[in-house]
Write an enzyme that holds these catalytic residues in place. Structure first.
Site, mmCIF file in Angstrom:
data_model
loop_
_atom_site.group_PDB
_atom_site.id
_atom_site.type_symbol
_atom_site.label_atom_id
_atom_site.label_comp_id
_atom_site.label_asym_id
_atom_site.label_seq_id
_atom_site.Cartn_x
_atom_site.Cartn_y
_atom_site.Cartn_z
ATOM 1 N N GLY A 118 24.684 53.304 5.641
ATOM 2 C CA GLY A 118 23.717 53.508 4.561
ATOM 3 C C GLY A 118 22.909 54.768 4.753
ATOM 4 O O GLY A 118 22.794 55.293 5.855
ATOM 5 N N LYS A 119 22.384 55.216 3.635
ATOM 6 C CA LYS A 119 21.488 56.364 3.667
ATOM 7 C C LYS A 119 20.303 56.019 2.797
ATOM 8 O O LYS A 119 20.480 55.421 1.737
ATOM 9 C CB LYS A 119 22.185 57.604 3.095
ATOM 10 C CG LYS A 119 22.924 58.376 4.149
ATOM 11 C CD LYS A 119 23.304 59.753 3.674
ATOM 12 C CE LYS A 119 23.899 60.502 4.849
ATOM 13 N NZ LYS A 119 24.953 61.367 4.573
ATOM 14 N N GLY A 120 19.131 56.374 3.249
ATOM 15 C CA GLY A 120 17.953 56.067 2.441
ATOM 16 C C GLY A 120 16.966 57.196 2.536
ATOM 17 O O GLY A 120 17.355 58.350 2.695
ATOM 18 N N PHE A 122 14.887 57.869 4.916
ATOM 19 C CA PHE A 122 14.748 58.493 6.235
ATOM 20 C C PHE A 122 16.066 58.505 6.980
ATOM 21 O O PHE A 122 16.349 57.609 7.756
ATOM 22 C CB PHE A 122 13.731 57.728 7.081
ATOM 23 C CG PHE A 122 12.416 57.550 6.394
ATOM 24 C CD1 PHE A 122 11.624 58.637 6.113
ATOM 25 C CD2 PHE A 122 11.990 56.297 6.020
ATOM 26 C CE1 PHE A 122 10.404 58.485 5.472
ATOM 27 C CE2 PHE A 122 10.776 56.128 5.382
ATOM 28 C CZ PHE A 122 9.982 57.219 5.106
ATOM 29 N N VAL A 125 21.629 55.003 8.337
ATOM 30 C CA VAL A 125 21.717 53.691 8.977
ATOM 31 C C VAL A 125 23.153 53.533 9.475
ATOM 32 O O VAL A 125 24.104 53.777 8.725
ATOM 33 C CB VAL A 125 21.334 52.552 8.005
ATOM 34 C CG1 VAL A 125 21.397 51.206 8.714
ATOM 35 C CG2 VAL A 125 19.945 52.781 7.423
ATOM 36 N N ASP A 239 7.672 48.230 -1.570
ATOM 37 C CA ASP A 239 8.898 48.895 -2.046
ATOM 38 C C ASP A 239 10.018 47.870 -2.214
ATOM 39 O O ASP A 239 11.148 48.080 -1.785
ATOM 40 C CB ASP A 239 9.311 50.006 -1.079
ATOM 41 C CG ASP A 239 10.343 50.959 -1.705
ATOM 42 O OD1 ASP A 239 10.478 50.959 -2.946
ATOM 43 O OD2 ASP A 239 11.025 51.684 -0.953
#
Ligand code: ADP
Ligand code: MG
Length: 409
Positions: A118-120, A122, A125, A239
């Protein structure tokens, strides 16, 4: 001081003129006056050099150990200890807030990263392996150190552990010589986020109820203040969205990504960090955040904003609920009302000015669970924050749907 006294004495000795009445110096005295201060000077210099060197040694040792050697701990000696057992042992014997820091560090430094999952906001992941078990590793860049620290701090809040909150394992900051790697290690959930899951699968009515109940339970636990030594502060997420909820193997959910959360200290009635203005994901922002009327002085305001977002997550879930073999494709809330990366202005026009909300289809009335879910959503979306349901009320109402279903069956 001693040295300067002696030096002035020597200078006097060198003078040919001596003050009146002063006795003359013998050879022994002269030698003592010269040698003692100079040897004291040498000892002093040597001590100084050694101390500086010593500090360098300790520092370089720390760096070396930081970069290469995880510190072993008694707790980890038994190689068949699984993460679940370790965390259980620690949380029942310790403060209830997680593994000791040394154990966290040792675990983190023996994880082998496998693939990006994953990418978010920050960085990335990763899925990693530790002693044959999968773990998730969220890697922050060093410029996001504050976010890493904050998220680790929130996850280690006393008594936060809950089956519907992502299980935190370890935080580690590893200096590899040229930059600092900041890791947050948690339980790994192979289904990924609820967003990914709903894009891939539809859910049965039972599946929807169980999922909704688990999300509401997680949020109710987060929001709840438990008083006493074994208590926890109230926490607001700020969030909440389908990308920040993960799906477990048994198709229940955990709430994740606590990086923006705020804690409430009820004794002093203060929020633990300056609750910065307008954070979170625009699409999921409550009307009072969009039009800037959220009452920052009351912690309840933050919980009520979470409830609005919870209603949107329930809508995403209910859309994918398959009744008599049909359901909608996955859609983000307001997909039909705002552009794909909406601005605050785009959102405010729709949510505050036009007072629109996602569509609740008529067909939902013919299925008891969907009818109740629709009613909950409406009561989460009120423009007036105080009128919205609480997480505990949502949890109770959803749990009664299960009861109705059981009775019918
Ligand atoms: P960010 O703060 O960058 O948004 P998140 O914690 O929300 O990071 O994680 C980003 C994404 O990574 C999630 O939406 C999810 O797809 C994936 N992810 C995060 N943690 C896990 C986990 N424990 N197990 C499986 N996937 C995860
Ligand atoms: Mg996220």
């Amino acid at each position: 001081m001693c040295v300067s006294v002696c030096v002035s004495r020597l200078m006097c000795l060198a003078c040919t003129e001596r003050p009146a009445g002063e006795a003359s110096w013998g050879r022994l005295e002269l030698a003592a006056v010269i040698l003692v201060p100079s040897s004291l000077l040498c000892v002093g210099i040597m001590l100084g050099v050694c101390t500086a060197h010593g500090q360098r040694c300790i520092y370089s040792k720390a760096r070396k150990c930081d970069a290469e050697e995880p510190l072993e701990d008694q707790t980890l000696m038994s190689p068949d200890k699984r993460l679940k057992d370790l965390i259980f042992d620690m949380s029942t014997s310790g403060s209830g807030s997680g593994l000791p820091l040394l154990v966290q560090r040792t675990i983190a430094r023996t994880i082998v990263l496998q693939e990006i999952i994953g990418k978010g906001r920050f960085g990335e992941v990763w899925r990693g392996r530790w002693r044959g078990e999968d773990v998730a590793v969220k890697i922050f860049s060093s410029r996001d150190e504050r976010s890493w620290f904050r998220e680790a701090e929130i996850y280690q809040t006393i008594m936060l552990r809950h089956e519907n909150i992502l299980g935190f394992i370890a935080a580690d900051n590893k200096d590899n010589g040229s930059w600092t790697q900041l890791w947050l290690v948690s339980e790994y959930h192979e289904h990924g986020s609820l967003f990914d899951y709903l894009n891939r699968y539809s859910v049965s009515v039972d599946g929807m109820v169980v999922m909704a109940l688990s999300i509401a339970s997680g949020l109710a636990h987060l929001h709840m203040e438990i008083i006493g030594t074994q208590g926890k502060p109230a926490i607001a997420h700020r969030d909440l969205k389908s990308k920040n909820i993960l799906v477990k193997k048994n198709a229940t959910a955990v709430i994740a990504d606590l990086g923006l959360a705020v804690k409430h200290e009820s004794i002093t009635n203060t929020i633990d960090i300056p609750a910065n203005y307008r954070v979170g994901t625009k699409r999921y922002m409550a009307p009072e955040i969009l039009d800037d009327t959220l009452n920052m002085n009351s912690f309840e305001s933050f919980k009520r904003a979470d409830i609005y977002s919870l209603g949107l997550v329930f809508w995403e879930l209910a859309q994918r609920c398959s009744v008599r073999g049909t359901c909608e494709d996955y859609q983000l809330p307001y997909y039909d009302m705002v552009p794909s990366d909406p601005s605050v202005d785009d959102m405010r026009k729709v949510i505050c000015d036009q007072k629109l909300r996602p569509n609740i289809p008529n067909q939902w009335q013919s299925c008891e669970a969907l009818r109740v879910m629709g009613k909950i959503m409406r009561e989460c979306w009120y423009a007036a924050p105080a009128a919205r349901l609480t997480a505990l009320r949502v949890k109770k109402t959803v749990s009664q749907v299960t009861v109705i279903k059981d009775v019918k069956d």
